[in-house]
Design a protein around this motif. Structure first.
Motif, PDB file in Angstrom:
ATOM      1  N   SER A 136       5.833  -9.499 -13.129  1.00 56.38           N
ATOM      2  CA  SER A 136       6.426  -8.248 -15.544  1.00 56.38           C
ATOM      3  C   SER A 136       5.501  -7.852 -15.345  1.00 56.38           C
ATOM      4  O   SER A 136       4.143  -7.754 -15.968  1.00 56.38           O
ATOM      5  CB  SER A 136       7.012  -9.292 -15.289  1.00 56.38           C
ATOM      6  OG  SER A 136       7.510  -8.676 -16.575  1.00 56.38           O
ATOM      7  N   ILE A 153      14.988  -7.685  -4.450  1.00 60.36           N
ATOM      8  CA  ILE A 153      16.183  -6.594  -5.477  1.00 60.36           C
ATOM      9  C   ILE A 153      15.427  -6.712  -6.771  1.00 60.36           C
ATOM     10  O   ILE A 153      16.014  -5.639  -7.629  1.00 60.36           O
ATOM     11  CB  ILE A 153      17.230  -8.084  -5.741  1.00 60.36           C
ATOM     12  CG1 ILE A 153      18.030  -7.640  -3.865  1.00 60.36           C
ATOM     13  CG2 ILE A 153      18.516  -7.578  -7.269  1.00 60.36           C
ATOM     14  CD1 ILE A 153      19.222  -8.458  -4.139  1.00 60.36           C
ATOM     15  N   PHE A 154      14.175  -8.119  -7.414  1.00 60.93           N
ATOM     16  CA  PHE A 154      13.949  -7.487  -8.134  1.00 60.93           C
ATOM     17  C   PHE A 154      12.771  -6.581  -8.362  1.00 60.93           C
ATOM     18  O   PHE A 154      12.327  -5.717  -9.413  1.00 60.93           O
ATOM     19  CB  PHE A 154      13.537  -9.221  -9.502  1.00 60.93           C
ATOM     20  CG  PHE A 154      14.622  -9.844  -9.613  1.00 60.93           C
ATOM     21  CD1 PHE A 154      14.877 -10.218 -11.188  1.00 60.93           C
ATOM     22  CD2 PHE A 154      14.604 -11.313  -8.556  1.00 60.93           C
ATOM     23  CE1 PHE A 154      15.354 -10.429 -11.897  1.00 60.93           C
ATOM     24  CE2 PHE A 154      15.674 -12.116  -9.141  1.00 60.93           C
ATOM     25  CZ  PHE A 154      16.207 -11.375 -10.640  1.00 60.93           C
ATOM     26  N   TYR A 155      12.399  -6.621  -7.132  1.00 58.39           N
ATOM     27  CA  TYR A 155      10.618  -5.584  -7.046  1.00 58.39           C
ATOM     28  C   TYR A 155      12.029  -4.429  -7.046  1.00 58.39           C
ATOM     29  O   TYR A 155      11.279  -3.264  -8.138  1.00 58.39           O
ATOM     30  CB  TYR A 155      10.575  -5.452  -5.848  1.00 58.39           C
ATOM     31  CG  TYR A 155       9.694  -4.330  -5.033  1.00 58.39           C
ATOM     32  CD1 TYR A 155       8.502  -4.160  -5.822  1.00 58.39           C
ATOM     33  CD2 TYR A 155      10.345  -2.729  -4.691  1.00 58.39           C
ATOM     34  CE1 TYR A 155       7.700  -3.196  -5.615  1.00 58.39           C
ATOM     35  CE2 TYR A 155       9.242  -2.127  -4.517  1.00 58.39           C
ATOM     36  CZ  TYR A 155       8.245  -2.096  -4.852  1.00 58.39           C
ATOM     37  OH  TYR A 155       7.450  -0.971  -4.869  1.00 58.39           O
ATOM     38  N   ILE A 156      12.777  -3.876  -6.286  1.00 58.11           N
ATOM     39  CA  ILE A 156      13.968  -2.833  -7.109  1.00 58.11           C
ATOM     40  C   ILE A 156      13.914  -2.623  -8.635  1.00 58.11           C
ATOM     41  O   ILE A 156      13.709  -1.188  -8.576  1.00 58.11           O
ATOM     42  CB  ILE A 156      14.880  -2.598  -6.199  1.00 58.11           C
ATOM     43  CG1 ILE A 156      14.652  -1.969  -4.793  1.00 58.11           C
ATOM     44  CG2 ILE A 156      16.029  -1.111  -6.998  1.00 58.11           C
ATOM     45  CD1 ILE A 156      15.408  -2.295  -3.896  1.00 58.11           C
ATOM     46  N   LEU A 157      14.595  -3.399  -9.132  1.00 63.77           N
ATOM     47  CA  LEU A 157      14.279  -3.878 -10.627  1.00 63.77           C
ATOM     48  C   LEU A 157      13.617  -2.646 -11.096  1.00 63.77           C
ATOM     49  O   LEU A 157      13.904  -2.421 -12.664  1.00 63.77           O
ATOM     50  CB  LEU A 157      15.633  -4.717 -10.657  1.00 63.77           C
ATOM     51  CG  LEU A 157      17.101  -5.016 -10.818  1.00 63.77           C
ATOM     52  CD1 LEU A 157      17.227  -5.903 -11.195  1.00 63.77           C
ATOM     53  CD2 LEU A 157      18.004  -4.375 -11.052  1.00 63.77           C
ATOM     54  N   PHE A 158      12.873  -3.685 -10.771  1.00 63.89           N
ATOM     55  CA  PHE A 158      11.314  -2.991 -11.495  1.00 63.89           C
ATOM     56  C   PHE A 158      10.403  -1.654 -11.855  1.00 63.89           C
ATOM     57  O   PHE A 158      10.139  -1.130 -12.483  1.00 63.89           O
ATOM     58  CB  PHE A 158      10.192  -4.402 -11.764  1.00 63.89           C
ATOM     59  CG  PHE A 158      10.647  -5.253 -12.580  1.00 63.89           C
ATOM     60  CD1 PHE A 158      10.479  -5.902 -13.616  1.00 63.89           C
ATOM     61  CD2 PHE A 158      10.771  -6.700 -11.407  1.00 63.89           C
ATOM     62  CE1 PHE A 158      10.240  -6.660 -14.214  1.00 63.89           C
ATOM     63  CE2 PHE A 158      10.078  -8.219 -12.125  1.00 63.89           C
ATOM     64  CZ  PHE A 158       9.813  -8.300 -13.854  1.00 63.89           C
ATOM     65  N   ASP A 159      10.311  -1.505 -10.193  1.00 63.85           N
ATOM     66  CA  ASP A 159      10.617  -0.703 -10.346  1.00 63.85           C
ATOM     67  C   ASP A 159      11.482   0.581 -11.040  1.00 63.85           C
ATOM     68  O   ASP A 159      10.520   1.841 -11.749  1.00 63.85           O
ATOM     69  CB  ASP A 159      11.189   0.003  -8.487  1.00 63.85           C
ATOM     70  CG  ASP A 159       9.575  -0.477  -7.682  1.00 63.85           C
ATOM     71  OD1 ASP A 159       8.909  -0.837  -8.339  1.00 63.85           O
ATOM     72  OD2 ASP A 159      10.081   0.033  -6.507  1.00 63.85           O
ATOM     73  N   ILE A 160      12.545   1.023 -11.149  1.00 66.64           N
ATOM     74  CA  ILE A 160      13.421   1.752 -11.891  1.00 66.64           C
ATOM     75  C   ILE A 160      12.557   1.587 -13.399  1.00 66.64           C
ATOM     76  O   ILE A 160      12.790   2.170 -13.987  1.00 66.64           O
ATOM     77  CB  ILE A 160      15.181   1.307 -11.895  1.00 66.64           C
ATOM     78  CG1 ILE A 160      15.653   1.486 -10.388  1.00 66.64           C
ATOM     79  CG2 ILE A 160      15.440   2.062 -12.279  1.00 66.64           C
ATOM     80  CD1 ILE A 160      16.955   0.833  -9.687  1.00 66.64           C
ATOM     81  N   LEU A 161      12.597   0.425 -13.332  1.00 64.90           N
ATOM     82  CA  LEU A 161      12.646  -0.153 -15.072  1.00 64.90           C
ATOM     83  C   LEU A 161      10.751   0.973 -16.000  1.00 64.90           C
ATOM     84  O   LEU A 161      10.346   1.299 -16.376  1.00 64.90           O
ATOM     85  CB  LEU A 161      11.809  -1.629 -15.536  1.00 64.90           C
ATOM     86  CG  LEU A 161      13.778  -2.350 -15.882  1.00 64.90           C
ATOM     87  CD1 LEU A 161      12.942  -3.432 -15.604  1.00 64.90           C
ATOM     88  CD2 LEU A 161      14.166  -1.718 -16.812  1.00 64.90           C
ATOM     89  N   SER A 180       7.646  -8.094  -3.635  1.00 64.44           N
ATOM     90  CA  SER A 180       7.607  -7.000  -2.103  1.00 64.44           C
ATOM     91  C   SER A 180       6.959  -6.968  -1.091  1.00 64.44           C
ATOM     92  O   SER A 180       7.634  -6.810   0.489  1.00 64.44           O
ATOM     93  CB  SER A 180       7.626  -5.430  -2.469  1.00 64.44           C
ATOM     94  OG  SER A 180       6.092  -5.442  -2.453  1.00 64.44           O
TER      95      SER A 180
END
Length: 414
Positions: A33, A139-147, A173
């Protein structure tokens, strides 16, 4: 004929499996994170500690603490003993900073438990479920990228936070590369998700000029493509289209763009000739003595390296950004040699003496870890490194290697 042990699992094993990977996912998300608030860091460390307890307690419920290959059994026993010696040599009793670093830093003490993933059960149902874990992290990687898209696309070349985020998120990733290597076992949605994660990670690595990461993601794409070509029924068409598209893209790029002026990858080209490693390596070579090269300096080993980083607190460093040298710093050539004696035969068995894509992908994953140990430190308590040891277990299992591809697909795709 396959034995039942490779095809089926008990409810207790599956329950332990789910709890183990739940703990691992929580531990990884806390480590990767990019949030840096003091309160959040404390909360994350509490979650990490609880996750470690969960992983250790549940591993006994589904790990198979048995190695049938005498060669692997002997070498792994020696390797495990040497890892214990490496830890003991750097042990600092009742030191809070040491204990915290040991437990919560995946590049330090906790990474020494990664090799025990060699005992990952050699059952197809667990490999199938492992793919789910990889997808969840993707999926969490994409969410962190967005954030954190603002930091990731920051055009300030000196922005260290942006570079650090790219490095940290690779823990989520990189393992998606294993989905690409085993492409034929997955649905179209999973294939697209895994490919999207890898290409997105490669894009941000290029933007932030993380040359080691670029090479690592490029390896994934190259080897996945090679496996795809050999397994595809339209080999000539695919090769022809690849050559045409590559040539057309190269001609277009050379005629339109000046790389140094491009906002996306100009920073990478500007760093192309920059040497950030030689100075560190020279200090390392100069400080290491013959005994250090053989047995290392223990888990907290340091080497004299002044004036390398800005605002450097001490002239000694515990890390060196080359995996082979990091292994030697801590455990010497003994540690590195024992690992290679296990990994290289496993790689060869998986790639050249197997009948299915899973085994070949496992062999390729080991090969990539050996290649990537030059530009980066791959020995971390991250899924990509755990997959190295899981892959070694696959490649030494003759029953899995000899399983026909048609039966492997039937088992992993249902």
């Amino acid at each position: 004929m396959l034995t039942k042990s490779i095809l089926y699992s008990t409810p207790k094993e599956e329950r332990s499996f789910y709890l183990f990977w739940l703990g691992f996912i929580l531990y990884t998300l806390c480590y990767a994170s990019p949030l840096t608030s003091h309160i959040i860091i404390i909360i994350c460390q509490v979650i990490q500690f609880a996750s470690l307890i969960l992983m250790v307690s549940t591993s006994f419920g589904f790990f198979q603490f048995k190695l049938n290959n005498p060669y692997l059994k002997t070498l792994f026993t020696l390797y495990a003993i040497w890892l214990f010696v490496t830890i003991i040599r750097g042990y600092v009793a009742f030191n809070f900073v040491y204990i915290k670093n040991f437990l919560f830093n995946p590049t330090n003490g906790i990474l020494y438990f990664s090799p025990f993933l060699l005992f990952f059960p050699r059952k197809l149902i667990f490999y199938k479920k492992l793919f789910n874990v990889i997808i969840i992290l993707g999926i969490f990687y994409i969410l962190f990228d967005i954030l954190f898209i603002g930091d990731l696309l920051n055009s300030d070349d000196s922005n260290e936070k942006s570079k650090a985020i790219v490095e940290m998120l690779s823990a989520l990733s990189f393992s998606c590369g294993f989905i690409l290597l085993t492409l034929f076992y997955h649905s179209a949605r999973r294939q697209i998700l895994a490919a999207g994660v890898i290409f997105l990670a490669l894009f941000f690595a290029v933007v932030r000029a993380r040359r080691g990461l670029i090479l690592m993601y490029a390896d994934i794409i190259l080897f996945s493509y090679i496996i795809y070509i050999f397994q595809s029924k339209s080999k000539l068409l695919i090769l022809y289209l690849t050559v045409v598209i590559t040539l057309a893209g190269a001609i277009y790029a050379s005629g339109v763009y000046n790389p140094l002026n491009n906002r996306v990858y100009g920073f990478l080209f500007s760093r192309g000739e920059e040497d950030t490693r030689s100075g560190v390596a020279l200090y390392f070579y100069d400080d290491m003595k013959t005994k250090d090269w053989i047995i290392g300096r223990g888990i907290n080993g340091e080497y004299y390296c002044p004036d390398i980083e800005e605002d450097q607190v001490t002239d000694y460093r515990q890390t060196i950004e080359t995996g082979y040298l990091q292994t030697i710093l801590n455990g010497g050539t003994i540690s590195l040699g024992l690992f290679l004696l296990m990994a290289v035969p496993a790689m060869l068995k998986g790639i050249f003496s197997s009948k299915n894509i899973l085994s070949k992908a496992a062999g390729v994953w080991i090969l990539m870890s050996i290649i990537n140990s030059y530009p980066a430190t791959v020995t971390k308590f991250e899924l990509s490194y755990l997959l190295v040891w899981i892959s070694i277990g696959i490649c030494y299992n003759k029953e899995i290697r000899n399983m026909p591809e048609s039966q492997m697909r039937l088992s992993l795709m249902n």
